[in-house]
Design a protein around this motif. Structure first.
Motif, PDB file in Angstrom:
ATOM      1  N   LEU A 196       0.834  -1.201   0.000  1.00 56.54           N
ATOM      2  CA  LEU A 196       0.000   0.000   0.000  1.00 56.54           C
ATOM      3  C   LEU A 196       0.868   1.250   0.000  1.00 56.54           C
ATOM      4  O   LEU A 196       0.633   2.189  -0.765  1.00 56.54           O
ATOM      5  CB  LEU A 196      -0.906  -0.025   1.233  1.00 56.54           C
ATOM      6  CG  LEU A 196      -1.985   1.056   1.275  1.00 56.54           C
ATOM      7  CD1 LEU A 196      -2.883   0.931   0.043  1.00 56.54           C
ATOM      8  CD2 LEU A 196      -2.819   0.945   2.532  1.00 56.54           C
ATOM      9  N   CYS A 240       2.258   1.752  -3.366  1.00 57.06           N
ATOM     10  CA  CYS A 240       1.263   2.307  -4.289  1.00 57.06           C
ATOM     11  C   CYS A 240       1.138   3.805  -4.102  1.00 57.06           C
ATOM     12  O   CYS A 240       1.104   4.566  -5.065  1.00 57.06           O
ATOM     13  CB  CYS A 240      -0.113   1.700  -4.006  1.00 57.06           C
ATOM     14  SG  CYS A 240      -0.300   0.075  -4.656  1.00 57.06           S
ATOM     15  N   GLU A 241       1.056   4.201  -2.849  1.00 62.72           N
ATOM     16  CA  GLU A 241       0.855   5.625  -2.589  1.00 62.72           C
ATOM     17  C   GLU A 241       2.071   6.431  -2.997  1.00 62.72           C
ATOM     18  O   GLU A 241       1.949   7.581  -3.388  1.00 62.72           O
ATOM     19  CB  GLU A 241       0.547   5.828  -1.100  1.00 62.72           C
ATOM     20  CG  GLU A 241      -0.895   5.434  -0.795  1.00 62.72           C
ATOM     21  CD  GLU A 241      -1.113   5.178   0.689  1.00 62.72           C
ATOM     22  OE1 GLU A 241      -0.176   5.416   1.472  1.00 62.72           O
ATOM     23  OE2 GLU A 241      -2.211   4.725   1.040  1.00 62.72           O
ATOM     24  N   ASP A 288       2.987   6.769  -8.503  1.00 65.63           N
ATOM     25  CA  ASP A 288       1.724   7.090  -9.114  1.00 65.63           C
ATOM     26  C   ASP A 288       1.637   6.652 -10.564  1.00 65.63           C
ATOM     27  O   ASP A 288       0.807   7.102 -11.313  1.00 65.63           O
ATOM     28  CB  ASP A 288       1.509   8.611  -9.017  1.00 65.63           C
ATOM     29  CG  ASP A 288       0.032   8.951  -9.115  1.00 65.63           C
ATOM     30  OD1 ASP A 288      -0.286  10.046  -9.579  1.00 65.63           O
ATOM     31  OD2 ASP A 288      -0.774   8.081  -8.747  1.00 65.63           O
ATOM     32  N   GLN A 328      -7.446  -1.891  -1.926  1.00 63.87           N
ATOM     33  CA  GLN A 328      -6.895  -0.654  -2.481  1.00 63.87           C
ATOM     34  C   GLN A 328      -5.688  -0.933  -3.367  1.00 63.87           C
ATOM     35  O   GLN A 328      -5.522  -0.344  -4.427  1.00 63.87           O
ATOM     36  CB  GLN A 328      -6.433   0.262  -1.344  1.00 63.87           C
ATOM     37  CG  GLN A 328      -7.562   1.020  -0.690  1.00 63.87           C
ATOM     38  CD  GLN A 328      -6.997   1.948   0.367  1.00 63.87           C
ATOM     39  OE1 GLN A 328      -6.690   1.506   1.473  1.00 63.87           O
ATOM     40  NE2 GLN A 328      -6.838   3.199   0.033  1.00 63.87           N
ATOM     41  N   VAL A 329      -4.853  -1.851  -2.885  1.00 64.74           N
ATOM     42  CA  VAL A 329      -3.650  -2.166  -3.661  1.00 64.74           C
ATOM     43  C   VAL A 329      -4.027  -2.777  -4.999  1.00 64.74           C
ATOM     44  O   VAL A 329      -3.504  -2.399  -6.043  1.00 64.74           O
ATOM     45  CB  VAL A 329      -2.757  -3.160  -2.870  1.00 64.74           C
ATOM     46  CG1 VAL A 329      -1.650  -3.688  -3.747  1.00 64.74           C
ATOM     47  CG2 VAL A 329      -2.182  -2.482  -1.645  1.00 64.74           C
ATOM     48  N   LYS A 384      -6.667  -2.542  -6.718  1.00 61.07           N
ATOM     49  CA  LYS A 384      -7.400  -1.704  -7.663  1.00 61.07           C
ATOM     50  C   LYS A 384      -6.611  -0.475  -8.089  1.00 61.07           C
ATOM     51  O   LYS A 384      -7.117   0.370  -8.801  1.00 61.07           O
ATOM     52  CB  LYS A 384      -8.723  -1.274  -7.034  1.00 61.07           C
ATOM     53  CG  LYS A 384      -9.626  -2.473  -6.803  1.00 61.07           C
ATOM     54  CD  LYS A 384     -11.027  -2.085  -6.414  1.00 61.07           C
ATOM     55  CE  LYS A 384     -11.888  -3.333  -6.361  1.00 61.07           C
ATOM     56  NZ  LYS A 384     -13.164  -3.126  -5.724  1.00 61.07           N
ATOM     57  N   HIS A 385      -5.358  -0.434  -7.667  1.00 59.56           N
ATOM     58  CA  HIS A 385      -4.519   0.716  -7.999  1.00 59.56           C
ATOM     59  C   HIS A 385      -4.164   0.725  -9.476  1.00 59.56           C
ATOM     60  O   HIS A 385      -4.257  -0.296 -10.162  1.00 59.56           O
ATOM     61  CB  HIS A 385      -3.249   0.642  -7.131  1.00 59.56           C
ATOM     62  CG  HIS A 385      -2.407   1.862  -7.180  1.00 59.56           C
ATOM     63  ND1 HIS A 385      -1.341   1.995  -8.029  1.00 59.56           N
ATOM     64  CD2 HIS A 385      -2.499   3.017  -6.471  1.00 59.56           C
ATOM     65  CE1 HIS A 385      -0.787   3.189  -7.844  1.00 59.56           C
ATOM     66  NE2 HIS A 385      -1.467   3.818  -6.909  1.00 59.56           N
ATOM     67  N   LYS A 386      -3.715   1.890  -9.916  1.00 60.99           N
ATOM     68  CA  LYS A 386      -3.334   2.050 -11.329  1.00 60.99           C
ATOM     69  C   LYS A 386      -2.268   1.051 -11.763  1.00 60.99           C
ATOM     70  O   LYS A 386      -2.203   0.652 -12.915  1.00 60.99           O
ATOM     71  CB  LYS A 386      -2.785   3.466 -11.549  1.00 60.99           C
ATOM     72  CG  LYS A 386      -3.844   4.458 -11.971  1.00 60.99           C
ATOM     73  CD  LYS A 386      -3.226   5.657 -12.640  1.00 60.99           C
ATOM     74  CE  LYS A 386      -2.685   6.590 -11.564  1.00 60.99           C
ATOM     75  NZ  LYS A 386      -2.046   7.794 -12.185  1.00 60.99           N
TER      76      LYS A 386
END
Lengths: 227, 629
Positions: free
Chosen positions: B399, B402-403, B406, B451-452, B454-456
């Motif tokens: 996570l 990911c943050e 970008d 969240q991870v 579904k990340h870009k």
């Protein structure tokens, strides 16, 4: 005891670039790899060291692998027995043919029967093997006795000493010290007191780290010679 | 028989026993001394006695023993130059050729020689080390009772001699270490001496000088295991058909398949079958078993934690850096199984630490997380809490990553990230049930995970399709979360994107703790191993077991490695095992009987709402394939 000395050394140590992340650890490791081995440059066996880095900047050697050279200053405790030195050690095995001694807990020494003076006779008393002096009844050498002996030769690779008890100033330390008055040639007081007292302790474990020797020396100042 | 007995003074047959030890010793000394003055007769006779070793008559044995004892007393008279023929005769003697009394005398002589002079120390230690292995003619006899007895007799004397020498020469263990390491037989030795040699090395480690030499010896053993491991090519193991996914039936027991008449079986190259004739595999198998047994004895003596530290270090230096080690890592697995709370967690933590460290090279990090994923999935002895804490660590790291990043999907740039995601999904495929049933874990772990995923960066598209597919299927069935896009993989094992992130080393298809293909090892590992068929995938409500009275077909574990903790999954399986007391014969029979299509059943409802005993899914197909590449 002779043969022990403390030396001040200016060293340059070359380290591989991969060690640059943790330099102090690498220095200690390198010096550690020299312990208990005879070193020609130092002319002795390295027993303990205390090291300081002189300069934070180091020169990089040009070449395929860019080793960098560090200047260090070190205190080294060295052991270099030479022939005709007097050493002290603990008897670990005794037979009619030989006496086996361990010096400083790591070096083995042997005194064969032909190097033991005629004064000492091999005897078995109460199933215990010992060498007893014919002229002085109290002078006895058995397993566990601390004795002082003369160095005949020293094998630098195995750190094995061949010793002799021919000289009159050799034998059980306890007995010899009690009869100091009779002995004028060797001045016991001139010997470093801390060395003597240190040897009076039980044999240091094989697993002792180098720094613990230093601590041992400092801690044992108050202890007396025991057998 | 052609041997001239040394002429002891005034020797008559009935007077032999009248000589005192010291008289004999002095005679021997005389013989040795006479060489210096040129008279070699008695000396040569001495040497002759040493050489005479085969088919000894009782009086010859007695003579040899007496001579050895006398020499032990006369070591100070032995000179390295003048008496070199005697010395070489002594150092060539093998204790395996003699009975206990002569062996004792020989050991005594060697010890006396070693401590008398520094020059002989290395030679004596070398002689003792060469006695680790019996002479070639004896190797076959080792399995027989007579051979075993002789082995015990020789090895106990050899190791006792080491201790005695170390008592009198404190630095001897250091030299012994060098000699032992140099003397290790290579893996190409035809006579398989390495197995008994390693047995001796491990004996040294647990012996009285073990503290001094133990850790170096263990690392050398692991090095040798890896050497053997590397010799077994992946092609000996790889299957032909790449289209079979990872979660197809695993190769759990193949002994029966070789005889089975099923036509499908012939298509696939069964790895264990092809390994059967492989002598290197057999050697590795034997060595691994030795190591396992050694670990067991360490555990009994309470030393396992200390030994484990050495193993951990060795793992990092040797196993982790070897390219896709195949079996050597099971040493770690077994050690962890013997002590799940300490060693088990220590191993997992070490791997996770390696993964998150930026300073480590990429392949190391990716390897570490592959090991971690496979370990967490396969270790039956790990508590659910341990697994969840490790998973949480991985998820948190992903996570954070990911943050911090970008970008868009890019397999090459974010290799470590994708391998981390794949690891999480892989573990969840095996352990999904655990998390489904505990609501707290669900929120702590699965929300950040969503969240991870579904990340870009789109790990679902990049990671190995078979893993992703299975994971999504299970997640959907467990109603964890759903993905908007549907992923169509067509049952593909791998894709171009997964190959890209896997890189040249193909770390995307590295599952190190897949079922061990070495037979003897496997019997050790099996009780503490999670096979895929043991896992009750959340989506599998179309699975059935065979007829109830046959019941045993699903369960194949003969012993259940009882896990003391409240692990839900283990409890459930524990129940089912008890109820269906399993027998290997029944299983084999059932395997033959297996039907091809699954039968519909309503026995087991998803979520465990019905308190029916949990049934194991049956095998769908008789043809099996190795689980991983």
């Amino acid at each position: 005891m002779e043969g022990l000395s403390v030396a001040d050394a200016n060293l340059v140590m070359y380290l591989h670039p991969s060690k640059s992340r943790n330099v102090s650890q690498s220095i200690l490791r390198e010096l550690g790899s020299l312990l208990f081995k005879f070193n020609e440059t130092f002319d002795g066996v390295l027993l303990a060291y205390d090291v300081n880095i002189l300069d934070k900047q180091a020169k990089i050697l040009s070449g395929v692998h860019p080793y960098f050279g560090l200047r260090l200053k070190a205190n080294l405790l060295l052991f270099s027995p030479k022939p005709d030195m007097l050493l002290e050690g603990k008897v670990v095995k005794l037979s009619q043919e030989s006496i086996h001694v361990i010096v400083l807990g790591f070096s083995s020494a042997i005194i064969t029967a032909e190097n033991i003076r005629g004064e000492f006779k091999y005897r078995t008393k109460d199933k215990e093997e010992l060498f007893a002096s014919k002229s002085h009844k109290r002078h006895v050498i058995k397993v566990g006795t601390m004795i002082r002996f003369l160095v005949k030769s020293f094998d630098e690779e195995i750190l094995h000493i061949i010793g002799s008890l021919i000289s009159a100033h050799t034998g059980s330390i306890r007995w010899l010290d009690r009869h100091l008055e009779e002995d004028s040639e060797f001045d016991r007081s001139s010997m470093k007191s801390r060395d003597r007292e240190w040897l009076g302790d039980k044999t240091v474990d094989e697993g002792a780290t180098p720094m613990s020797y230093d601590n041992h020396i400092k801690m044992s100042k108050k202890r007396r010679i025991t057998e | 028989m052609g041997l001239e007995l040394p002429k002891y003074p005034e020797m008559e047959e009935d007077q032999v026993f009248n000589f005192t030890d010291s008289e004999i010793v002095s005679h021997v000394k005389q013989a040795l001394a006479s060489v210096l003055s040129g008279d070699n007769n008695s000396y040569n006779q001495l040497v002759g006695v040493m050489h005479h070793s085969k088919h000894l008559a009782p009086d010859e044995v007695a003579l040899l023993e007496t001579t050895l004892k006398a020499l032990a007393g006369a070591v100070s008279s032995i000179d390295i130059t003048y008496h070199d023929s005697l010395l070489s005769a002594i150092f060539c003697m093998s204790m395996w050729n003699y009975g206990p009394h002569v062996a004792d005398a020989l050991a005594e002589l060697i010890v006396s020689l070693a401590i008398s002079n520094g020059k002989y120390l290395d030679l004596c230690l070398g002689m003792l080390v060469s006695n680790f292995t019996p002479p070639p003619y004896f190797l076959d006899k080792l399995k027989m009772p007579h051979g075993l007895e002789r082995k015990g007799q020789v090895l106990s004397r050899v190791h006792a001699a080491f201790k005695k020498i170390a008592d009198y020469v404190p630095l001897a263990p250091l030299r012994l270490l060098t000699i032992v390491l140099q003397g290790m037989p290579t893996i190409y030795h035809k006579d398989r001496a390495i197995v008994i040699y390693v047995e001796n090395m491990l004996k040294l480690e647990s012996g009285e000088i073990g503290e001094l030499v133990g850790s170096t010896i263990l690392m050398a053993v692991v090095d040798r295991l890896i050497e053997l491991d590397v010799e077994i090519g992946w092609d000996a193991i790889l299957q032909d058909d790449f289209s079979k996914g990872i979660f197809e039936m695993e190769l759990e027991d193949v002994d029966d398949i070789e005889e089975s008449a099923e036509p499908d079986v012939g298509e696939f190259r069964l790895s264990r079958k092809s390994l059967a004739g492989n002598s290197i595999a057999e050697l590795l198998d034997n060595l691994l078993v030795l190591t396992f047994e050694h670990l067991e004895s360490c555990e009994r003596e309470g030393r396992l934690a200390k030994v484990f530290e050495t193993l951990l270090q060795s793992f990092q230096v040797t196993v982790l850096s070897a390219y896709k080690s195949k079996f050597a890592q099971f040493v770690m697995f077994y050690a962890c199984a013997l002590d799940p709370e300490n060693c088990g967690m220590r191993f997992a933590t070490m791997l996770a630490d390696l993964f998150v460290q930026d300073s480590q090279p990429q392949p190391t990090r990716m390897s570490a997380v592959s090991y971690l994923a496979s370990y967490l999935s396969r270790a039956k002895f790990l508590a659910a809490s341990s697994i969840s804490s490790m998973l949480k660590r991985l998820v948190d790291w992903c996570l954070e990553y990911c943050e911090a990043h970008d970008g868009d999907i890019n397999p090459n740039a974010h290799r470590v990230f994708y391998s981390g995601c794949q690891a999480i999904m892989y573990v969840l495929c095996f352990r999904m049930k655990v998390f489904v049933d505990v609501p707290r874990l669900k929120s702590e772990l699965l929300i950040p995970l969503e969240q991870v995923l579904k990340h870009k960066l789109n790990p679902l598209k990049v990671c190995l399709p078979s893993v992703v597919e299975e994971f999504l299927r299970q997640a959907k069935a467990a109603s964890l979360f759903t993905v908007c896009k549907t992923f169509i993989f067509d049952g593909l094992l791998e894709s171009e994107l997964s190959r890209a992130f896997g890189g040249l080393e193909r770390l995307d298809t590295f599952f190190p703790f897949d079922p061990c293909l070495l037979k003897k090892c496997d019997s050790f590992i099996r009780p503490m191993f999670v096979f895929w068929s043991m896992v009750k995938p959340t989506h599998d409500d179309a699975f059935d077991d065979d007829d109830d009275d046959d019941g045993s077909s699903d369960d194949y574990l003969v012993q259940d490695f009882v896990n003391e903790n409240e692990d839900i999954m283990n409890d459930e399986f524990g129940k089912s095992f008890d109820e269906q007391g399993v027998d290997m014969d029944d299983f084999d029979y059932a395997l033959k009987k297996m039907s091809i299509t699954p039968k519909a059943t309503s026995n087991y409802k998803f979520g465990g709402r019905f308190q029916e005993p949990a049934r194991m899914p049956s095998r769908i197909r008789p043809s099996t394939s190795p689980e991983s590449l």
